[in-house]
Design an enzyme around this catalytic site. Structure first.
Site, PDB file in Angstrom:
ATOM      1  N   ARG A   1       0.803  -1.237   0.000  1.00 48.63           N
ATOM      2  CA  ARG A   1       0.000   0.000   0.000  1.00 48.63           C
ATOM      3  C   ARG A   1       0.825   1.272   0.000  1.00 48.63           C
ATOM      4  O   ARG A   1       0.275   2.360   0.164  1.00 48.63           O
ATOM      5  CB  ARG A   1      -0.982   0.026   1.189  1.00 48.63           C
ATOM      6  CG  ARG A   1      -1.976  -1.129   1.205  1.00 48.63           C
ATOM      7  CD  ARG A   1      -2.902  -1.077   0.010  1.00 48.63           C
ATOM      8  NE  ARG A   1      -3.861  -2.180   0.038  1.00 48.63           N
ATOM      9  CZ  ARG A   1      -4.763  -2.402  -0.914  1.00 48.63           C
ATOM     10  NH1 ARG A   1      -4.842  -1.591  -1.944  1.00 48.63           N
ATOM     11  NH2 ARG A   1      -5.592  -3.415  -0.817  1.00 48.63           N
ATOM     12  N   LEU A   2       2.148   1.167  -0.169  1.00 45.83           N
ATOM     13  CA  LEU A   2       2.966   2.371  -0.285  1.00 45.83           C
ATOM     14  C   LEU A   2       3.044   2.756  -1.760  1.00 45.83           C
ATOM     15  O   LEU A   2       4.085   2.620  -2.418  1.00 45.83           O
ATOM     16  CB  LEU A   2       4.356   2.136   0.314  1.00 45.83           C
ATOM     17  CG  LEU A   2       4.397   2.066   1.839  1.00 45.83           C
ATOM     18  CD1 LEU A   2       5.819   1.778   2.313  1.00 45.83           C
ATOM     19  CD2 LEU A   2       3.892   3.373   2.453  1.00 45.83           C
TER      20      LEU A   2
END
Length: 219
Positions: free
Chosen positions: A197-198
């Protein structure tokens, strides 16, 4: 995610890898970068890669969204066509600002746009309208877009009546209440999915004197 076909699952793994998106990967201008990603979406076989979510707000600030089709793009902005008397047309007259989103989910990519809205030149509208299939031309005259109808039959009757109005051997002119709108961007953001999710978010932003700068945003 459940329900993926093997091909889509593999594609998602590929595009959501740790290779990411860096400033050095970007084209010098947002139209060129958009063209690259649009070509990727087309080559990947995504259905309707030119489908974009258009968000508007009325004078009171109430938002609404719908999917429309991108029909033109250049350094001036993104063009779509609509009934000017529709809800989106009325909202854009009251508040000529809009957002666009291209949700290319299988590629784990999105392009988001914010900007002002202007009508395209009438000649451009008429040229595009002449290229549309005849049923779509008839529908542009027949549909009182966004207004309440008693039933489907009423719409079909309007279509039939409009067909009689424009005989098959005659061209159908563009309705005066129908035409093109251009979203003139202030920002164009390219979002690339990453593992954990980065995600990578790189934004072209119009600065003073009209020059464009590129910024990285936190996910």
């Amino acid at each position: 995610m459940t329900g993926d076909t093997p091909d889509l699952a593999a594609m998602r793994r590929d595009y959501a890898s740790d290779r990411g998106l860096d400033v050095t990967d970007l084209a010098a201008t947002w139209p060129e970068q958009f063209g690259r990603w649009f070509a990727d979406a087309t080559d990947a076989g995504l259905p309707e890669p030119n489908a974009m979510v258009l968000s508007t707000a009325d004078a009171a600030g109430w938002p609404s969204s719908r999917t429309v089709l991108l029909k033109g793009i250049d350094e001036r902005g993104f063009v779509f066509y609509t009934n000017y008397e529709s809800r989106k047309g009325a909202e854009l007259r009251a508040n000529p600002h809009a957002a666009l989103l291209f949700p290319w989910f299988p590629l784990m990519r999105q392009v988001g746009v914010r900007g002002t809205v202007e009508e395209v030149d009438r000649v451009e509208t008429e040229t595009y309208f002449a290229s549309r299939p005849r049923p779509s031309q008839i529908a542009a005259w027949a549909s009182p877009q966004s207004r309440v109808l008693p039933d489907r039959a009423a719409l079909d009757e309007r279509f039939t009546a409009t067909e009689r109005r424009f005989p098959a051997e005659s061209p159908v002119p563009a309705p005066p209440h129908w035409g093109g709108l251009r979203v003139v961007p202030e920002t164009v953001e390219f979002w690339q999915g990453r593992t954990g999710r980065l995600h990578d978010r790189l934004r072209y932003r119009r600065a003073e004197q009209g020059e464009w700068i590129i910024e990285r945003l936190a996910p």
